[in-house]
Each structure stands twice: as structure tokens, then as C-alpha cells.
Design a protein around this motif. Sequence first.
Motif, short mmCIF file in Angstrom:
data_model
loop_
_atom_site.label_atom_id
_atom_site.label_comp_id
_atom_site.label_asym_id
_atom_site.label_seq_id
_atom_site.Cartn_x
_atom_site.Cartn_y
_atom_site.Cartn_z
N GLN A 168 0.83 -1.20 0.00
CA GLN A 168 0.00 0.00 0.00
C GLN A 168 0.87 1.26 0.00
O GLN A 168 0.65 2.19 -0.78
N LYS A 169 1.88 1.27 0.85
CA LYS A 169 2.74 2.45 0.97
C LYS A 169 3.47 2.76 -0.33
O LYS A 169 3.50 3.90 -0.77
N LYS A 218 -9.50 -1.32 -4.06
CA LYS A 218 -10.76 -0.92 -3.44
C LYS A 218 -11.49 0.16 -4.25
O LYS A 218 -12.66 0.45 -3.99
N GLN A 219 -10.83 0.75 -5.22
CA GLN A 219 -11.41 1.82 -6.03
C GLN A 219 -12.44 1.26 -7.01
O GLN A 219 -12.21 0.21 -7.61
#
Length: 175
Positions: free
Chosen positions: A63-64, A73-74
Motif C-alpha cells: 500500500q505504501k 478498493k477503487q
Amino acid sequence: MSDQSLPLLKRLLLAARAFLRIVQDREQAAAWIKIERQALLGRSTALADTPPDAALLLLSLLQKEGRLVDFAKQDLTRFSDEEVGAAARVVHQGCGRVLADYFRIAPVRDEPEGAQITLPPGFDPAATRPTGHLVGEPPFSGRLVHRGWRATEVRLPQVGTGHDQSIIAAAEVEL
């Protein structure tokens, strides 16, 4: 007496008992193979030392560096193919950095994709998965569709005590 100071005679008796159990029982043989594989991984890689929360740590790194969770998740239906492609490039580059920084990854099979190969009796189904119309017992011959990937080393960073690893990415508040 520690395990490392077992006398030779006791080790020979233990080996003989193990040998007989492996020869007489297929499940014991399969269990022994699994134990040996785990022992080899423990000696040649850091996989055995990976902390239990390693999956969350890895997810937070992805994620970072690559915004993987944001991307997954978009709702992509609102965006054009060009916008999705541009976002995918950022995710691809960032996740690639994580793989390069924290893992050593090698192909499971050395043959090039598309090569004809034969899977012998006793092949490892965890490492090579036959697909298609599978009939009978090995050997099986077929075309290599994907070489597979194997982690040969894992170098995840250490996490400080008290760190909530379930937090994959902190909420951001602009002040």
C-alpha cells in the motif's frame, strides 16, 4: 540431554524407525517430505523467521509503495481505460519495488514457457500444478504455461512492539 548431543547409536535407531514408517505408510512419507522441505527452507531462507503478522506487514508495504489497496478498493467503472492504465503503472512500479526490496524471487521451473515438459511420478503438486484433462497416474507430458514463482529469501523489516499491524495505511488528515 540436548537434541544436538544424541549419541550415534540412538540416531541410528531413530533413523531405522523413521525409515520403516516411511516405507510402510504413504502418509508418513508425505509428512516427512513436508518436514524436510520446511527444514531446507529454514536453512536457506529467512522464511522460517517471518513473523505471524507478515501478511499484514507485506500488505502495508504494498500500500505504501504501490497504493495497491487503494487501487483494488477503487470503483474503476468511473474511469477511462487510459486513467486505469496510468494508475496501474504506478501500482506496478511501487509493488515491483517492494518485491525487489524485500524478497528474492526465482522461477519454479527453469524451462521457458511453451516448452514441452514431463512431470515424473512423485512430482511436487505444490510446485507444479497440472491443468486440463488429467487422466491416470504420472508421468504426465504437457506444455509449460507458467514457470511459477518461488520465494527464496524474505527480508521483511522488523516492527516495533505496540505497533498495530492491522493498520495497513493510516488515515491522513490535512491540517
